[in-house]
Structure formats: C-alpha cells, structure tokens
Design a protein around this motif. Sequence first.
Motif: not given
Length: 236
Positions: A144-150, A174-183
């Motif tokens: 959530i923090r990374i999404a708010l920051a980036e 959308q915190p998990y859209l580009n998450d490296p662990m999205r799978e």
Amino acid sequence: MMSNSVSRKAQRRRHVASAALLCASMLACVPPALAQEVSQAEKLLFQSNHLRNLTGPQALRYRYVHKEKDGAGFSDAVQVDVGARNSDGGIAVTAKFLSGERQVALPPLSSAEGNPALLGFLERDIAEMKRLTGGSTNYFRKRIRIALAEAASVEPVSLAYDGRQVQGRKIAIQPYLNDPMREKMQKYVGKNYVFLLSDEIPGAVYELKSTVPGEPKASAAQVEETMTLAGASGGP
C-alpha cells in the motif's frame, strides 16, 4: 504535585506514541529510496491535520458496508468522538471501529491530528488480506505504501455532503497490479482502493473504499467494502 505532573506528561507521551505507531505502521517497511520523499497522496492521507476544521466536541459517524458477490455481507458503524482542544492546540480523540468480533481496537489519543477512522479501515483491510492469503502484515502495508508513493492518482472531485457540494480530492491505488509476487495474489491482483477526502467536511474523511473486481465479464465486484461519513453531531 510534581509526581502528578510527571505522570500526566508520561501518559500524554504514551498517547502521542500510540498515534505515531499507527501512522508508522503504514509508513514503515519500505525501501530507503522511497522514504526520502513523501508523495502528495501520502501527505494527504498520513501527514495532514484532518481534525483542524473541528471547533468543538463532535461525534463523527460513519456507515460501514461489506458486500460480496455471493450475497454475503454486513453493515456496521464507526464512530470517532472528538473532544475539546487542549491549551496547546491538541485534540483528544477516541474511536470505536465496528462492533463485536469485527471490532478493530484503536487506542485513545490525547493529541491527535489524523482521523483514526482512516487507519482503522486500513488495519482491518490488511488483517483481512493476511487471513485470506496467508501473507504477512508488513507485506501488505509495504504494498500500500509503495503504491501511494509511486503510482497513486490524485485528482480534484466534487462531493455531496449535508445537502451541499464540497470540493475534495480522490486518491486511487492498485497495490498488487505490478507486484513482483502477483502470481501468488491470484484474484487480488486487481484490488483497488479509493480514498475521498475534503477539508470542507468534519474530520476530512468522506469515503474509503476497497474493491476486489469480479471476472472480466462479471457485472459485480467479488468483494467491496465502503466506509462513508454519515454525519456529525455535537459531543457530550
């Protein structure tokens, strides 16, 4: 007298520390590069005085609605009781976030600035994500923090409150859209959050919403949680 004064100061420090810990829970666990600058979205949510427009004791009432595609859901309430301002400008706040087994424990604060309803909403959401996926609390806070920051979008909006239009800001992530662990996130990859804030309403928080979208051709979301300001009234 000296002992009582020291005791009161110690108690005040504990309350302020509790507030700092709540905010730090959303601002911690991020790469050093992100910690160097604070985004507009973060400032609006975590570094703004949401209570500055309150002139006296008030009770802020929020309607909380949980919906699921299969029909399961519930309605509950959130109440933030705001006291009179202290001589130093601080304001005492207590909050009851939901009820029964769903209740999120929020500590009383003797000198608050942020609206605890916001942090209660996020802490409940994070706890639910941990329960549903088995992920860690720090992981979800970090995303959530990374999404708010980036990647947060911030735009002006007009909101209807108490029979009038007020100006506010809409923050979306959308915190998990580009998450490296999205799978590993599966159906939660598209989960989105919308925060509606306005300095023209009591407590600044107008509406908070999280949505887990349905399948591409589905007309309804899988899960949707919404907390909306229902009104404010004079406190006791």
